[in-house]
Design a protein around this motif. Structure first.
Motif, short mmCIF file in Angstrom:
data_model
loop_
_atom_site.label_atom_id
_atom_site.label_comp_id
_atom_site.label_asym_id
_atom_site.label_seq_id
_atom_site.Cartn_x
_atom_site.Cartn_y
_atom_site.Cartn_z
N THR A 187 49.41 155.72 83.99
CA THR A 187 49.80 155.21 85.31
C THR A 187 51.09 154.39 85.22
OG1 THR A 187 48.40 153.25 85.11
CG2 THR A 187 47.44 155.19 86.16
N PHE A 188 51.45 153.93 84.03
CA PHE A 188 52.69 153.19 83.86
C PHE A 188 53.92 154.09 83.91
CE2 PHE A 188 49.96 149.99 81.52
CZ PHE A 188 49.96 149.08 82.57
N THR A 189 53.73 155.39 83.97
CA THR A 189 54.88 156.30 84.05
C THR A 189 55.61 156.16 85.38
OG1 THR A 189 53.49 158.10 84.85
CG2 THR A 189 53.91 157.99 82.46
N ARG A 190 55.04 155.45 86.32
CA ARG A 190 55.73 155.22 87.59
C ARG A 190 56.99 154.40 87.41
NH1 ARG A 190 51.51 151.10 90.10
NH2 ARG A 190 51.89 149.38 88.71
N PHE A 191 57.08 153.69 86.30
CA PHE A 191 58.27 152.92 86.02
C PHE A 191 59.41 153.80 85.51
CE2 PHE A 191 54.85 149.71 85.34
CZ PHE A 191 55.11 148.97 86.48
N PHE A 192 59.12 155.05 85.20
CA PHE A 192 60.12 155.97 84.67
C PHE A 192 60.48 157.08 85.64
CE2 PHE A 192 57.75 154.26 81.03
CZ PHE A 192 58.79 153.55 80.45
N PHE A 193 59.51 157.54 86.44
CA PHE A 193 59.82 158.53 87.46
C PHE A 193 58.89 158.34 88.65
CE2 PHE A 193 56.98 160.66 84.48
CZ PHE A 193 56.06 161.29 85.30
N PRO A 194 59.39 158.66 89.86
CA PRO A 194 58.60 158.45 91.08
C PRO A 194 57.28 159.23 91.06
CG PRO A 194 60.88 158.96 91.62
CD PRO A 194 60.72 159.17 90.14
N LEU A 195 56.26 158.61 91.57
CA LEU A 195 54.91 159.16 91.67
C LEU A 195 54.30 159.46 90.30
CD1 LEU A 195 55.34 161.56 94.72
CD2 LEU A 195 54.45 159.23 94.71
N GLY A 196 54.84 158.90 89.26
CA GLY A 196 54.30 159.10 87.92
C GLY A 196 52.90 158.55 87.78
N ASN A 197 52.58 157.50 88.55
CA ASN A 197 51.24 156.92 88.48
C ASN A 197 50.19 157.84 89.08
OD1 ASN A 197 52.50 156.37 90.99
ND2 ASN A 197 51.04 154.75 91.42
N PHE A 198 50.60 158.88 89.80
CA PHE A 198 49.66 159.88 90.30
C PHE A 198 49.71 161.16 89.48
CE2 PHE A 198 50.72 157.36 94.10
CZ PHE A 198 49.46 156.90 94.40
N ILE A 199 50.91 161.62 89.20
CA ILE A 199 51.09 162.92 88.55
C ILE A 199 50.53 162.92 87.12
CG2 ILE A 199 52.79 164.60 87.74
CD1 ILE A 199 54.53 163.70 90.16
N ALA A 200 50.92 161.93 86.32
CA ALA A 200 50.51 161.92 84.91
C ALA A 200 48.99 161.83 84.75
CB ALA A 200 51.22 160.80 84.17
N PRO A 201 48.30 160.89 85.42
CA PRO A 201 46.84 160.86 85.25
C PRO A 201 46.14 162.11 85.78
CG PRO A 201 47.58 158.88 86.38
CD PRO A 201 48.76 159.76 86.22
N ILE A 202 46.65 162.67 86.87
CA ILE A 202 46.02 163.87 87.43
C ILE A 202 46.17 165.04 86.46
CG2 ILE A 202 46.25 165.62 89.25
CD1 ILE A 202 46.77 163.31 91.21
N VAL A 203 47.34 165.19 85.86
CA VAL A 203 47.55 166.28 84.91
C VAL A 203 46.65 166.10 83.69
CG1 VAL A 203 49.23 167.28 83.31
CG2 VAL A 203 49.89 166.84 85.67
N LEU A 204 46.64 164.89 83.13
CA LEU A 204 45.78 164.63 81.95
C LEU A 204 44.31 164.83 82.28
CD1 LEU A 204 47.55 161.53 80.41
CD2 LEU A 204 47.34 163.79 79.38
N TRP A 205 43.90 164.36 83.44
CA TRP A 205 42.50 164.48 83.84
C TRP A 205 42.13 165.95 84.07
CZ3 TRP A 205 40.81 165.48 89.09
CH2 TRP A 205 39.41 165.45 89.23
N ALA A 206 43.00 166.68 84.77
CA ALA A 206 42.71 168.09 85.07
C ALA A 206 42.62 168.93 83.80
CB ALA A 206 43.78 168.65 86.00
N LEU A 207 43.43 168.61 82.81
CA LEU A 207 43.40 169.38 81.57
C LEU A 207 42.18 169.07 80.70
CD1 LEU A 207 47.17 169.21 80.53
CD2 LEU A 207 45.93 171.18 81.46
N ASN A 208 41.59 167.88 80.87
CA ASN A 208 40.54 167.45 79.96
C ASN A 208 39.20 167.13 80.62
OD1 ASN A 208 42.07 167.22 77.34
ND2 ASN A 208 43.34 165.95 78.67
N LYS A 209 39.07 167.27 81.93
CA LYS A 209 37.84 166.86 82.61
C LYS A 209 36.63 167.72 82.24
CE LYS A 209 38.60 169.46 86.83
NZ LYS A 209 38.73 169.41 88.26
N ASP A 210 36.85 168.96 81.91
CA ASP A 210 35.74 169.84 81.57
C ASP A 210 35.26 169.67 80.12
OD1 ASP A 210 35.83 170.91 84.12
OD2 ASP A 210 37.30 172.44 83.54
N LYS A 211 36.05 169.02 79.33
CA LYS A 211 35.72 168.87 77.91
C LYS A 211 34.79 167.69 77.63
CE LYS A 211 40.17 170.82 76.65
NZ LYS A 211 41.49 170.54 76.07
N SER A 212 34.81 166.69 78.53
CA SER A 212 34.01 165.50 78.29
C SER A 212 33.71 164.79 79.60
CB SER A 212 34.77 164.55 77.35
OG SER A 212 34.18 163.29 77.31
#
Length: 148
Positions: free
Chosen positions: A17-42
């Motif tokens: 969520t700290f990626t918002r300091f580097f690019f706009p909407l990073g606090n939404f995009i980065a966690p959503i991508v990480l969560w979507a890729l790994n939510k079924d595994k655990s």
């Protein structure tokens, strides 16, 4: 049993969520991508991902509410003190600002509340990431559960 990979992914979701300091909407995009890729595994990663995303959406909602109150008050106070009618043919241009309005103090107070909320948000994100690193569940306070 949780392994280190699951703990690391859950920790990274919170910290992303700290990626918002580097690019706009990073606090939404980065966690959503990480969560979507790994939510079924655990289920552990799924739970932490939902918490991080719900917290960011809740913070956005609270900021919009606070901004929708503070910005009109600030604008009204700013423009109420200017003398826009008498320019004296532009020979002598004078802006007269009177004593501070109570609206200015209210707006300043809302700004202080927003700053304190930002500091609390940073603390909660760090706390959530440390809790995820320990392998424990975490629930952000004041979070609306949009994703269940």
């Amino acid at each position: 049993m949780l392994d280190n990979h699951q703990k690391n992914i859950a920790t990274l979701i919170h910290l992303s969520t700290f990626t918002r300091f580097f690019f706009p909407l990073g606090n939404f995009i980065a966690p959503i991508v990480l969560w979507a890729l790994n939510k079924d595994k655990s289920e552990f990663v799924d739970s932490h991902g939902k918490q991080a995303i719900n917290f960011q959406i809740s913070i956005l909602l609270y900021a919009l509410i606070l901004g929708s109150i503070a910005i009109p008050l600030f604008a009204f106070n700013l423009f109420s003190g200017f003398d826009f009618i008498n320019f004296n043919n532009f020979d002598h241009f004078h802006i007269s600002i009177s004593k501070p309005s109570p609206l200015l103090f209210i707006t300043g107070g809302l700004g202080v509340i927003a700053f304190i909320g930002f500091i609390i948000e940073l603390i909660l994100i760090i706390r959530a990431s440390l809790t995820a690193r320990e392998g424990k569940p975490y629930h952000y306070p004041f979070t609306i559960n949009f994703i269940k």
